[in-house]
Design an enzyme around this catalytic site. Structure first.
Site: not given
Ligand code: YZS
Length: 259
Positions: A64, A108, A138
């Protein structure tokens, strides 16, 4: 400037992550480009997609884009987060997606790779589940992606330590399909893709969708879901969450206090 490149040959589409400067971090812009590529591949009836980084990349993707994680009390991995969108796009794509991995896969990006249908990795590939490094709670479907990739015990090890798991071990654990030397990985992956492309696309698309539905068939009561969401909110409202992101931006180790 494009953050990916794409090619299409013999019904096999390739998406190459191409933002090495930012270690292929999964920014909203990069994910938009992947979505557009998948839409185009769907239009052109592509039978297999290969998702890869540049040859011999040291980092397949750093996960991410940390700069895009909210720090204003919003859920960092809510339904509309670009990473969540990417995972759904891969899972919903009506043909197999093969992740071809050289280098490190972080956070991610590790989930995105595990959401792919098949994984071929070079011996130097590593896979890390990193929320605990940044103090991120998460999300539920994300945890399920990890749980569907390996056993509960290994998910716990990866999630609690955030330590990368190497390709050989990942193969032994059934987390990935094959480890192939770097010099052979392209030929191997495209041969693998070509075998799939020769088979019946409707049959494969339906089996993929059946397996997606079966893999997600974990009943959860509304109360249980709300409890998890409430607990996650405590984490993303915490000082530690802000510290994790601040420390990343300041390029230092975070100091977590549990508050
Ligand atoms: O300083 P500049 O501007 O050149 O930028 C640097 C990094 O800041 C940037 N970069 C990233 N930017 C946003 N998000 C990222 N995830 C990210 N990773 C890297 O890329 C430029 C080059 O980075 P360096 O650190 O100098 O590169 P290098 O020394 O080769 O190290 C590569 C790694 C991958 C080891 C290093 O960049 C790294 O540790 N990155 C973060 C890996 C990580 O923990 N990712 C997880 C992100 N979080 C998630 O996916 C989930 C939300 S969660 O946290 O829940 O798992």
């Amino acid at each position: 400037m494009s953050l990916i490149t794409t090619t299409l040959d013999a019904l096999i589409g390739t998406i190459t992550l191409d933002n090495a400067d930012k270690r292929n971090a999964l920014s909203a812009a990069l994910i938009d480009e992947i979505s557009a590529a998948l839409a185009e591949f769907h239009e052109r009836k592509v039978r297999v997609v290969v998702l890869r980084a540049q040859p011999r990349a040291k980092v397949w993707s750093a996960g991410h884009d940390v700069g895009e994680l909210p720090t204003d009390g919003r859920d960092p991995l809510g339904w509309d987060d670009p990473l969540r969108y990417l995972i759904r796009e891969i899972e919903d794509f009506a043909a197999p997606v093969i992740a071809m991995i050289e280098g490190g896969v972080w956070g991610g990006a590790c989930e995105a790779v595990f959401a792919c249908d098949l994984i071929v990795a070079a011996p130097d590939a590593t896979f890390a589940v990193t929320p605990a490094k940044l103090g991120v709670p998460y999300n539920v479907s994300g945890m399920l992606t990890f749980l569907n990739a390996t056993s509960m015990r290994i998910v716990k090890e990866m999630a609690f330590t955030a330590m990368p798991v190497g390709a050989e071990r990942a193969e032994r654990l059934g987390m990935i399909n094959y480890v192939v030397p770097s010099g052979e990985i392209e030929a191997f992956t495209y041969d693998f893709a070509a075998r799939i492309a020769q088979n019946a696309p409707l049959s494969i698309a339906v089996m993929k969708e059946q397996l997606r539905i079966l893999a997600g068939a974990h009943p959860m009561s509304p109360q249980g879901f709300e409890r998890v969401q409430g607990l996650r909110r405590i984490v993303y409202d915490s000082a530690d969450y802000k510290e994790g992101i601040r420390a990343f931006k300041e390029k230092r180790r975070p100091v977590f206090t549990g508050n």
